[in-house]
Design a protein around this motif. Structure first.
Motif, PDB file in Angstrom:
ATOM      1  N   ALA A  85       0.840  -1.208   0.000  1.00 32.80           N
ATOM      2  CA  ALA A  85       0.000   0.000   0.000  1.00 32.80           C
ATOM      3  C   ALA A  85       0.870   1.252   0.000  1.00 32.80           C
ATOM      4  O   ALA A  85       0.570   2.229  -0.697  1.00 32.80           O
ATOM      5  CB  ALA A  85      -0.924  -0.002   1.218  1.00 32.80           C
ATOM      6  N   LYS A  86       1.966   1.238   0.742  1.00 30.01           N
ATOM      7  CA  LYS A  86       2.883   2.379   0.753  1.00 30.01           C
ATOM      8  C   LYS A  86       3.500   2.586  -0.624  1.00 30.01           C
ATOM      9  O   LYS A  86       3.611   3.708  -1.111  1.00 30.01           O
ATOM     10  CB  LYS A  86       3.989   2.162   1.789  1.00 30.01           C
ATOM     11  N   CYS A  87       3.913   1.486  -1.269  1.00 27.32           N
ATOM     12  CA  CYS A  87       4.489   1.592  -2.621  1.00 27.32           C
ATOM     13  C   CYS A  87       3.484   2.194  -3.593  1.00 27.32           C
ATOM     14  O   CYS A  87       3.841   3.045  -4.415  1.00 27.32           O
ATOM     15  CB  CYS A  87       4.926   0.219  -3.125  1.00 27.32           C
ATOM     16  N   LYS A  88       2.243   1.780  -3.486  1.00 32.72           N
ATOM     17  CA  LYS A  88       1.209   2.305  -4.362  1.00 32.72           C
ATOM     18  C   LYS A  88       1.011   3.803  -4.124  1.00 32.72           C
ATOM     19  O   LYS A  88       0.908   4.587  -5.065  1.00 32.72           O
ATOM     20  CB  LYS A  88      -0.104   1.544  -4.116  1.00 32.72           C
ATOM     21  N   ARG A  89       0.979   4.214  -2.856  1.00 34.05           N
ATOM     22  CA  ARG A  89       0.851   5.640  -2.541  1.00 34.05           C
ATOM     23  C   ARG A  89       2.042   6.436  -3.064  1.00 34.05           C
ATOM     24  O   ARG A  89       1.885   7.523  -3.622  1.00 34.05           O
ATOM     25  CB  ARG A  89       0.724   5.852  -1.026  1.00 34.05           C
ATOM     26  N   ASP A  90       3.243   5.882  -2.894  1.00 31.01           N
ATOM     27  CA  ASP A  90       4.452   6.570  -3.369  1.00 31.01           C
ATOM     28  C   ASP A  90       4.450   6.733  -4.881  1.00 31.01           C
ATOM     29  O   ASP A  90       4.810   7.797  -5.401  1.00 31.01           O
ATOM     30  CB  ASP A  90       5.708   5.813  -2.936  1.00 31.01           C
ATOM     31  N   ARG A  91       4.058   5.680  -5.610  1.00 32.94           N
ATOM     32  CA  ARG A  91       3.992   5.772  -7.080  1.00 32.94           C
ATOM     33  C   ARG A  91       2.980   6.822  -7.512  1.00 32.94           C
ATOM     34  O   ARG A  91       3.226   7.622  -8.408  1.00 32.94           O
ATOM     35  CB  ARG A  91       3.641   4.415  -7.687  1.00 32.94           C
ATOM     36  N   ARG A  92       1.829   6.816  -6.866  1.00 34.17           N
ATOM     37  CA  ARG A  92       0.786   7.781  -7.197  1.00 34.17           C
ATOM     38  C   ARG A  92       1.266   9.205  -6.928  1.00 34.17           C
ATOM     39  O   ARG A  92       1.080  10.110  -7.747  1.00 34.17           O
ATOM     40  CB  ARG A  92      -0.474   7.479  -6.382  1.00 34.17           C
ATOM     41  N   ARG A  93       1.938   9.411  -5.794  1.00 39.47           N
ATOM     42  CA  ARG A  93       2.454  10.737  -5.450  1.00 39.47           C
ATOM     43  C   ARG A  93       3.493  11.201  -6.467  1.00 39.47           C
ATOM     44  O   ARG A  93       3.474  12.343  -6.910  1.00 39.47           O
ATOM     45  CB  ARG A  93       3.057  10.716  -4.046  1.00 39.47           C
ATOM     46  N   MET A  94       4.390  10.304  -6.863  1.00 45.62           N
ATOM     47  CA  MET A  94       5.421  10.674  -7.837  1.00 45.62           C
ATOM     48  C   MET A  94       4.806  11.022  -9.187  1.00 45.62           C
ATOM     49  O   MET A  94       5.240  11.963  -9.846  1.00 45.62           O
ATOM     50  CB  MET A  94       6.455   9.554  -7.977  1.00 45.62           C
TER      51      MET A  94
END
Length: 197
Positions: A85-94
């Motif tokens: 979930a953190k990876c998904k949030r980070d990708r979305r933010r980037m």
């Protein structure tokens, strides 16, 4: 957000029986580092991200301890889901930051163009590191996260000599793979050798 569901839970305070507390402590002490290492190896997560996910999972396990039948697999599953979930949030933010930059909007974090390039560079470095053997990958991931040699060795449960050996072999593999001599220009003093004076 407070979890007020389940028996023995009042706000953020959880009341467990002494035997339950002892069982939780034993699981935490015996399995914390192996679970962190498992996430680092299986998901190619950094030391920092692995520890965050595992700590989150243990907090959730403590809150639901009396309802969990198989604690270790439960903690691994929750930690894995938290990391993904953190990876998904980070990708979305980037993606959002890059689109905003391309559209000419102000950069909310005040990053310069060079620093934004470094985000892509970090992802590239992570991809290169992911091809290393597991222990070398863990050592290099710790270095990429800015941890000291002592911190990395302690987290991985290895000696300083073992750490240095893994670091040396990892660097050699990376140098071969990246052919660093071609990528880094020679200093001006070396380029003038053999030339006319």
């Amino acid at each position: 957000m407070t979890d007020t569901s389940g028996p023995g839970v009042k706000g953020d305070v959880v009341s467990l029986k002494a035997t339950e507390v002892a069982a939780f402590k034993k699981l935490y002490q015996d399995r914390y580092h192996p679970i962190v290492n498992r996430l680092m190896f299986a998901l190619r997560a950094s030391v920092h991200d692995s520890e965050d996910a595992v700590q989150f999972a243990f907090v959730q396990a403590y809150r639901r301890w009396s309802q969990i039948e198989n604690p270790e697999p439960w903690v691994v599953t929750v930690a894995t889901r938290a990391y993904l979930a953190k990876c998904k949030r980070d990708r979305r933010r980037m993606e959002i930051e890059k689109r905003a930059l391309v559209a000419g909007m102000l950069n909310p974090h005040g990053k310069t163009g060079r620093e934004l390039d470094d985000v892509d560079g970090y992802a590239w470095v992570q991809a290169v590191i992911s091809d290393l053997p597991p222990r070398q990958r863990q050592v290099m991931a710790g270095i990429a996260d800015g941890l000291s040699n002592e911190e990395i060795a302690g987290l991985l449960g290895i000696t300083q000599d073992n750490f240095r050996s893994n670091l040396r072999f990892a660097r050699r593999r990376l140098e071969k793979r990246l052919d660093l001599k071609k990528m880094i220009p020679a200093p001006a003093s070396e380029t003038g050798k053999g030339g006319t004076s």
